[in-house]
Design an enzyme around this catalytic site. Structure first.
Site, PDB file in Angstrom:
ATOM      1  N   HIS A 188     -38.539  87.077 163.221  1.00 32.34           N
ATOM      2  CA  HIS A 188     -38.546  86.415 164.519  1.00 32.34           C
ATOM      3  C   HIS A 188     -39.968  86.244 165.019  1.00 32.34           C
ATOM      4  O   HIS A 188     -40.260  85.315 165.762  1.00 32.34           O
ATOM      5  CB  HIS A 188     -37.699  87.187 165.519  1.00 32.34           C
ATOM      6  CG  HIS A 188     -36.253  86.935 165.330  1.00 32.34           C
ATOM      7  ND1 HIS A 188     -35.639  85.811 165.824  1.00 32.34           N
ATOM      8  CD2 HIS A 188     -35.314  87.617 164.664  1.00 32.34           C
ATOM      9  CE1 HIS A 188     -34.375  85.831 165.475  1.00 32.34           C
ATOM     10  NE2 HIS A 188     -34.153  86.918 164.771  1.00 32.34           N
ATOM     11  N   GLU A 431     -20.788  56.088 156.611  1.00 32.01           N
ATOM     12  CA  GLU A 431     -21.897  55.520 155.835  1.00 32.01           C
ATOM     13  C   GLU A 431     -21.403  54.519 154.802  1.00 32.01           C
ATOM     14  O   GLU A 431     -22.163  54.069 153.958  1.00 32.01           O
ATOM     15  CB  GLU A 431     -22.779  56.608 155.226  1.00 32.01           C
ATOM     16  CG  GLU A 431     -22.069  57.642 154.416  1.00 32.01           C
ATOM     17  CD  GLU A 431     -23.005  58.741 153.903  1.00 32.01           C
ATOM     18  OE1 GLU A 431     -24.227  58.634 154.021  1.00 32.01           O
ATOM     19  OE2 GLU A 431     -22.482  59.713 153.348  1.00 32.01           O
ATOM     20  N   ASP A 455     -27.269  54.848 154.037  1.00 28.85           N
ATOM     21  CA  ASP A 455     -26.272  54.330 153.107  1.00 28.85           C
ATOM     22  C   ASP A 455     -25.482  53.183 153.721  1.00 28.85           C
ATOM     23  O   ASP A 455     -25.151  52.222 153.025  1.00 28.85           O
ATOM     24  CB  ASP A 455     -25.328  55.459 152.658  1.00 28.85           C
ATOM     25  CG  ASP A 455     -25.953  56.277 151.543  1.00 28.85           C
ATOM     26  OD1 ASP A 455     -26.553  55.666 150.632  1.00 28.85           O
ATOM     27  OD2 ASP A 455     -25.874  57.521 151.587  1.00 28.85           O
ATOM     28  N   CYS A 502     -27.327  59.875 162.229  1.00 32.26           N
ATOM     29  CA  CYS A 502     -28.251  60.799 161.576  1.00 32.26           C
ATOM     30  C   CYS A 502     -29.088  60.131 160.487  1.00 32.26           C
ATOM     31  O   CYS A 502     -29.907  60.777 159.856  1.00 32.26           O
ATOM     32  CB  CYS A 502     -27.518  62.017 161.024  1.00 32.26           C
ATOM     33  SG  CYS A 502     -26.368  61.601 159.709  1.00 32.26           S
TER      34      CYS A 502
HETATM   35  C1  PEP Z   1     -27.598  58.316 155.380  1.00 34.94           C
HETATM   36  O1  PEP Z   1     -27.075  57.820 154.395  1.00 34.94           O
HETATM   37  O2  PEP Z   1     -27.999  57.670 156.370  1.00 34.94           O
HETATM   38  C2  PEP Z   1     -27.784  59.773 155.426  1.00 34.94           C
HETATM   39  C3  PEP Z   1     -28.182  60.377 156.540  1.00 34.94           C
HETATM   40  O3  PEP Z   1     -27.571  60.473 154.289  1.00 34.94           O
HETATM   41  P1  PEP Z   1     -28.616  60.557 153.071  1.00 34.94           P
HETATM   42  O4  PEP Z   1     -29.878  59.860 153.518  1.00 34.94           O
HETATM   43  O5  PEP Z   1     -28.797  61.981 152.775  1.00 34.94           O
HETATM   44  O6  PEP Z   1     -27.873  59.809 152.027  1.00 34.94           O
HETATM   45 MG    MG Z   2     -26.060  59.030 152.926  1.00 39.04          MG
END
Ligand code: PEP
Ligand code: MG
Length: 544
Positions: A188, A431, A455, A502
């Protein structure tokens, strides 16, 4: 000039004088006592004072390093109340008729040794915590009170090791950097140092301490882990320049730490961080992310020469969950295949690997691999706020199978009496265009969506994300991609579920307003972009 090298905990440069941090004299004398009850009362009083001091340190840490990092001092308070710990001290006082200081010191040694012998890296690191709380009680018993650290001129604190409470108690205004001869990057103390934005290098070795003294001139390069004692002119000039450049970059955004992700008209969203390894947690905390929106679990498989065991996975997931101290942690199940090849999986060479045998397709056809990961995840869920997310979903039937396997795993764990949280959120990555198009149905089956725009873009635009020759055809703002995100957001909300993004597009601040207007609830970006996105959100007015 003399150069030493350790392990960098936080990247920044510090130039100044060394101050060698002196610990309390650890020698505790064994003294015979006659009044056992009075000695037990002394212990209780010292313990109460310690708990109160830790409460004050917690409040200080809360302001300086945030709730997640301050939590360790609440844990210290709880450790002080631990029955085994207290029973041991009282037994030693009573059975040996000895002073409380001695009973605490012996108990600390025993407990620290027990922790050090554990296999789990996280538990090993707890040895330092039990010593820390015990030293505090001994200080209070001997009337020394709590240490508050150095004062006056800004210095580079050099120590054998630093306990978490020592790190926080040091007056931040006077600390230029931390350098310790020992210590682990899991501790920590290391996490706190990172979050206090103080350059820190650990594990420099005993030779370093033997060679330095108070007042020596030194430069700490927290990027490389180098320490230059009595630096020459060339080194001084080079690192002064590096320091100035780094500070200019950081100061602009650091002002936003601790601030809310709220638009001018009051709409709040979550900004989480993407990580690919347990080692990235420091950056997540440093950049004040509200949680982890995507933990790419593949790294465990990529770094390994054979399938990682349930125990290995459990230890890694648990560490992430504990470090995030109750903040959301979304771990994505295995996404191997396509560009992420692992020899021991013995995957066949494919004509179109991105459209091939990858991610959830491997998991559903090799359920033993999937179940091992799910068992590790559910077991770890007991230690924090876990969400599990599945990649590359294209159909309802796939998702039905996945949810059945999750239920099987939970039933097995229950039968075996293994603890896990009942509140694990389950989500899918959107995705593939298929997932977005049937998102109305999928939303009814899960707790959340997270759009993987990397993706989703490649599959929607039929552009291989690995092929640099077609980059000119990849319009990342293509209306088809944005429309699929909008459709998924509408369907998620229709069924009362939340949706995040993400993929890399989440950090594209020219789209932040568009995403907010779609109702996106969370953006998960690489840690270094968290404050930049926060800055953008705080300047958007959705009422216009
Ligand atoms: C994506 O496909 O946007 C994603 C976050 O997964 P990765 O880039 O790991 O395929
Ligand atoms: Mg992906």
């Amino acid at each position: 000039m003399e150069k030493f090298i350790g392990k960098s905990v936080y990247g920044a440069v510090a130039i100044g004088k060394i101050s060698v941090f002196k610990k309390r004299d650890a020698d505790v004398k064994r003294v015979h006592i006659d009044d056992i009850d009075a000695e037990k009362r002394r212990f209780e009083e010292a313990k109460a004072a310690s708990i109160e001091q830790l409460g004050e340190i917690y409040e200080k840490a809360l302001k300086e390093v945030g709730e997640a990092n301050a939590a360790i001092f609440e844990i210290h308070q709880m450790m002080l109340d631990d029955d085994d710990y207290n029973d041991s001290i009282n037994n030693i006082i009573e059975s040996q008729s000895v002073n409380a200081e001695y009973a605490v010191a012996v108990t600390a040694d025993n407990f620290a040794e027990m922790f050090s012998n554990m296999d789990d890296a996280y538990m090993k690191a707890r040895a330092a915590d039990v010593r820390d709380i015990s030293n505090r009680i001994i200080d209070n018993l001997s009337g020394e009170g709590a240490k508050t650290g150095s004062s006056g001129e800004k210095v580079i604190i050099c120590a054998y090791d630093l306990a978490p409470s020592e790190t926080v108690s040091l007056d931040k205004e006077t600390v230029l950097a931390f350098v310790t001869a020992h210590g682990s990057s899991n501790s920590h103390t290391a996490i706190l140092a990172r979050n206090m934005n103080i350059p820190a290098v650990i594990g420099v070795g005993d030779e370093f301490l033997a060679k330095i003294k108070d007042g020596d001139e030194a430069i700490v390069d927290g990027f490389t882990g180098e320490i230059f004692v009595d630096p020459d002119e060339e080194t001084r000039a080079r690192l002064s320049k590096k320091q100035a450049e780094d500070e200019a970059k950081k100061s602009l955004l650091q002002q936003l730490k601790g601030k809310e992700n709220v638009t001018l008209d009051g709409r709040k969203i979550n900004i989480y961080a993407n990580i690919g390894s347990v080692d990235n947690i420091g950056a997540v905390l440093l950049n004040d992310a509200g949680g982890i929106g995507l933990f790419r679990s593949e790294f465990l498989y990529l770094e390994s020469s054979d399938y990682p065991t349930e125990e290995e996975q459990f230890a890694a997931y648990k560490k992430v969950l504990e470090s995030m101290a109750g903040k959301k942690v979304i771990i994505r199940t295995l996404d191997i295949g396509a560009d992420k090849q692992v020899d021991y999986f013995n995957l066949k060479k494919e004509e179109n690997p991105a459209l091939g045998y990858r991610a959830i397709r491997i998991c559903l056809t090799r359920p033993e691999i999937f179940k091992t990961q799910l068992r590790a995840l559910y077991r770890a869920s007991f230690y924090g706020n876990l969400g599990i997310m599945f990649p590359m979903i294209t159909s309802v039937s796939e998702l039905t199978k996945i949810l059945d396997i999750c239920n099987e795993v939970k039933a097995e764990l229950k039968e075996q009496g293994v603890e896990f949280s009942e509140n694990v959120e389950l989500g899918i990555m959107i995705e593939t265009p298929a997932a977005a198009i049937i998102s109305d149905k999928l939303a009814q089956m899960v707790d959340f969506f997270s759009v993987g725009t990397n993706d989703l873009t490649q599959y929607t635009l039929a552009c291989d994300r690995q092929n640099p020759d077609i980059e000119q055809f990849v319009d990342t703002h293509h209306e088809a991609v944005l429309e699929l995100i909008r459709m998924s957001a509408d369907n998620a909300h229709k069924h009362g579920k939340w949706i995040g993004i993400c993929g890399e597009l989440a950090a594209d601040t020219s789209l932040t307003e568009t995403f907010l207007r779609m109702g996106i609830d969370e953006l998960s970006v690489s840690p270094t972009f968290v404050l930049k996105v926060r800055d953008t959100v705080r300047n958007i007015d959705l009422s216009k």
